[in-house]
Design a protein around this motif. Structure first.
Motif, PDB file in Angstrom:
ATOM      1  N   ASP A  46       0.827  -1.210   0.000  1.00  0.00           N
ATOM      2  CA  ASP A  46       0.000   0.000   0.000  1.00  0.00           C
ATOM      3  C   ASP A  46       0.865   1.264   0.000  1.00  0.00           C
ATOM      4  OD1 ASP A  46      -2.234  -1.615   0.011  1.00  0.00           O
ATOM      5  OD2 ASP A  46      -2.666  -1.319   2.148  1.00  0.00           O
ATOM      6  N   ALA A  47       1.982   1.231   0.735  1.00  0.00           N
ATOM      7  CA  ALA A  47       2.894   2.381   0.751  1.00  0.00           C
ATOM      8  C   ALA A  47       3.515   2.580  -0.626  1.00  0.00           C
ATOM      9  CB  ALA A  47       3.976   2.187   1.813  1.00  0.00           C
ATOM     10  N   ASP A  48       3.917   1.481  -1.288  1.00  0.00           N
ATOM     11  CA  ASP A  48       4.460   1.574  -2.649  1.00  0.00           C
ATOM     12  C   ASP A  48       3.445   2.198  -3.604  1.00  0.00           C
ATOM     13  OD1 ASP A  48       6.901   0.401  -1.981  1.00  0.00           O
ATOM     14  OD2 ASP A  48       6.261  -1.623  -2.578  1.00  0.00           O
ATOM     15  N   ALA A  49       2.199   1.732  -3.512  1.00  0.00           N
ATOM     16  CA  ALA A  49       1.146   2.253  -4.393  1.00  0.00           C
ATOM     17  C   ALA A  49       0.895   3.738  -4.137  1.00  0.00           C
ATOM     18  CB  ALA A  49      -0.146   1.453  -4.200  1.00  0.00           C
ATOM     19  N   THR A  50       0.928   4.142  -2.872  1.00  0.00           N
ATOM     20  CA  THR A  50       0.714   5.551  -2.530  1.00  0.00           C
ATOM     21  C   THR A  50       1.848   6.410  -3.063  1.00  0.00           C
ATOM     22  OG1 THR A  50      -0.557   4.955  -0.570  1.00  0.00           O
ATOM     23  CG2 THR A  50       0.384   7.175  -0.612  1.00  0.00           C
ATOM     24  N   LEU A  51       3.085   5.952  -2.910  1.00  0.00           N
ATOM     25  CA  LEU A  51       4.218   6.714  -3.429  1.00  0.00           C
ATOM     26  C   LEU A  51       4.150   6.811  -4.955  1.00  0.00           C
ATOM     27  CD1 LEU A  51       7.145   5.534  -1.131  1.00  0.00           C
ATOM     28  CD2 LEU A  51       6.103   7.817  -1.221  1.00  0.00           C
ATOM     29  N   ILE A 172      -1.010  15.556   0.926  1.00  0.00           N
ATOM     30  CA  ILE A 172      -2.262  14.855   1.197  1.00  0.00           C
ATOM     31  C   ILE A 172      -2.915  14.536  -0.141  1.00  0.00           C
ATOM     32  CG2 ILE A 172      -4.560  15.003   2.233  1.00  0.00           C
ATOM     33  CD1 ILE A 172      -3.340  16.855   4.354  1.00  0.00           C
ATOM     34  N   LEU A 173      -3.186  13.253  -0.367  1.00  0.00           N
ATOM     35  CA  LEU A 173      -3.818  12.799  -1.590  1.00  0.00           C
ATOM     36  C   LEU A 173      -5.220  12.291  -1.296  1.00  0.00           C
ATOM     37  CD1 LEU A 173      -0.812  10.736  -2.998  1.00  0.00           C
ATOM     38  CD2 LEU A 173      -1.644  12.892  -3.921  1.00  0.00           C
ATOM     39  N   THR A 174      -6.182  12.774  -2.065  1.00  0.00           N
ATOM     40  CA  THR A 174      -7.555  12.271  -1.972  1.00  0.00           C
ATOM     41  C   THR A 174      -7.845  11.481  -3.246  1.00  0.00           C
ATOM     42  OG1 THR A 174      -8.505  14.232  -3.016  1.00  0.00           O
ATOM     43  CG2 THR A 174      -8.237  14.285  -0.611  1.00  0.00           C
ATOM     44  N   ASN A 175      -9.073  11.038  -3.399  1.00  0.00           N
ATOM     45  CA  ASN A 175      -9.461  10.282  -4.598  1.00  0.00           C
ATOM     46  C   ASN A 175      -9.285  11.090  -5.870  1.00  0.00           C
ATOM     47  OD1 ASN A 175     -10.088   8.053  -3.106  1.00  0.00           O
ATOM     48  ND2 ASN A 175     -12.249   8.562  -2.918  1.00  0.00           N
ATOM     49  N   VAL A 176      -9.345  12.413  -5.770  1.00  0.00           N
ATOM     50  CA  VAL A 176      -9.253  13.259  -6.966  1.00  0.00           C
ATOM     51  C   VAL A 176      -7.847  13.797  -7.194  1.00  0.00           C
ATOM     52  CG1 VAL A 176     -11.681  13.896  -6.979  1.00  0.00           C
ATOM     53  CG2 VAL A 176     -10.076  15.285  -5.695  1.00  0.00           C
ATOM     54  N   GLY A 177      -6.899  13.506  -6.331  1.00  0.00           N
ATOM     55  CA  GLY A 177      -5.529  13.966  -6.515  1.00  0.00           C
ATOM     56  C   GLY A 177      -4.982  14.674  -5.296  1.00  0.00           C
ATOM     57  N   LEU A 178      -4.014  15.560  -5.522  1.00  0.00           N
ATOM     58  CA  LEU A 178      -3.379  16.299  -4.435  1.00  0.00           C
ATOM     59  C   LEU A 178      -4.359  17.303  -3.856  1.00  0.00           C
ATOM     60  CD1 LEU A 178      -0.652  16.874  -2.946  1.00  0.00           C
ATOM     61  CD2 LEU A 178      -0.320  18.708  -4.600  1.00  0.00           C
ATOM     62  N   GLU A 179      -4.474  17.320  -2.538  1.00  0.00           N
ATOM     63  CA  GLU A 179      -5.312  18.302  -1.861  1.00  0.00           C
ATOM     64  C   GLU A 179      -4.437  19.525  -1.622  1.00  0.00           C
ATOM     65  OE1 GLU A 179      -7.899  18.588   2.207  1.00  0.00           O
ATOM     66  OE2 GLU A 179      -7.815  16.648   1.212  1.00  0.00           O
ATOM     67  N   ALA A 180      -4.511  20.465  -2.551  1.00  0.00           N
ATOM     68  CA  ALA A 180      -3.628  21.638  -2.538  1.00  0.00           C
ATOM     69  C   ALA A 180      -3.872  22.493  -1.301  1.00  0.00           C
ATOM     70  CB  ALA A 180      -3.842  22.465  -3.794  1.00  0.00           C
ATOM     71  N   GLY A 181      -2.787  22.861  -0.627  1.00  0.00           N
ATOM     72  CA  GLY A 181      -2.855  23.765   0.512  1.00  0.00           C
ATOM     73  C   GLY A 181      -3.380  23.152   1.796  1.00  0.00           C
ATOM     74  N   ALA A 182      -3.597  21.834   1.812  1.00  0.00           N
ATOM     75  CA  ALA A 182      -4.138  21.191   3.017  1.00  0.00           C
ATOM     76  C   ALA A 182      -3.026  20.900   4.010  1.00  0.00           C
ATOM     77  CB  ALA A 182      -4.862  19.903   2.653  1.00  0.00           C
TER      78      ALA A 182
END
Length: 194
Positions: A46-51, A172-182
């Protein structure tokens, strides 16, 4: 007591019970809290997939992580809230491309909110000093034990050069991509055994 006061008390009790019920709700599959070699292998996958997802979403992060002293990856931080919120997740610390420990993260919040979500959180320790301070801590809190810079994207679409200069950066990554400024807030991170 008058009717308005009783309604207020009833509403407060209902909200409190709803909050407790929401905190118990997660989208984590059954059996994912297992321990041992299977749990470690699943966490590493899961960590590999997230990276990989971070690298494809934010150009320049692969190089940033390769130069970093370490990277802490939480593939799924699940939160639920209804007035009182809580988030929890498990992750892996990588140094030199290999896992050197497993950690949990927990955060809470109070205020008007409703709903639940899952997100991936990545902390990049850009300096050896920041990583050592994290590893030597007995429970590390983002923002209290270290200033954690929000990972930003520059005008060219790649990771911002100021992000790389910070001791600790977060994405921070959500289902839609990078959560900018979070920002990660006051997330408490503790070493665990899997």
């Amino acid at each position: 007591m008058n009717k308005m006061k009783l309604r207020g008390i009833g509403l407060a009790v209902a909200l409190g019970l709803g909050s407790i019920a929401m905190v118990g709700c997660t989208t984590t599959p059954a059996g994912s809290e297992a321990s041992g070699p299977t749990a470690r292998a699943a966490m590493d996958r899961d960590a590999d997939a997230t990276l990989s997802r971070l690298y494809s979403t934010v150009p320049g992060t692969r190089e940033m992580v390769q130069r970093a002293a370490g990277v802490l990856v939480f593939p799924a931080v699940v939160g639920g809230s209804f007035v009182v919120g809580a988030e929890h997740g498990r992750g892996a610390l990588r140094e030199g491309g290999r896992t050197t420990g497993y950690y949990s993260t927990t955060a809470g919040s109070i205020g008007f909110q409703a709903g639940g979500q899952s997100k991936a959180v990545v902390y990049v320790f850009n300096t050896a000093e920041a990583l050592q301070k994290f590893k030597n801590s007995n429970g590390w809190t983002a923002g209290a034990d270290a200033t954690v810079a929000v990972g930003k994207i520059g005008a060219n679409g790649s990771v911002d050069t100021e992000t790389v200069k910070q001791a600790v950066s977060s994405f921070i990554l959500t289902n839609v991509g990078l959560e900018a400024g979070a920002a990660v807030g006051a997330a408490k991170v503790t070493r665990i055994s899997l």
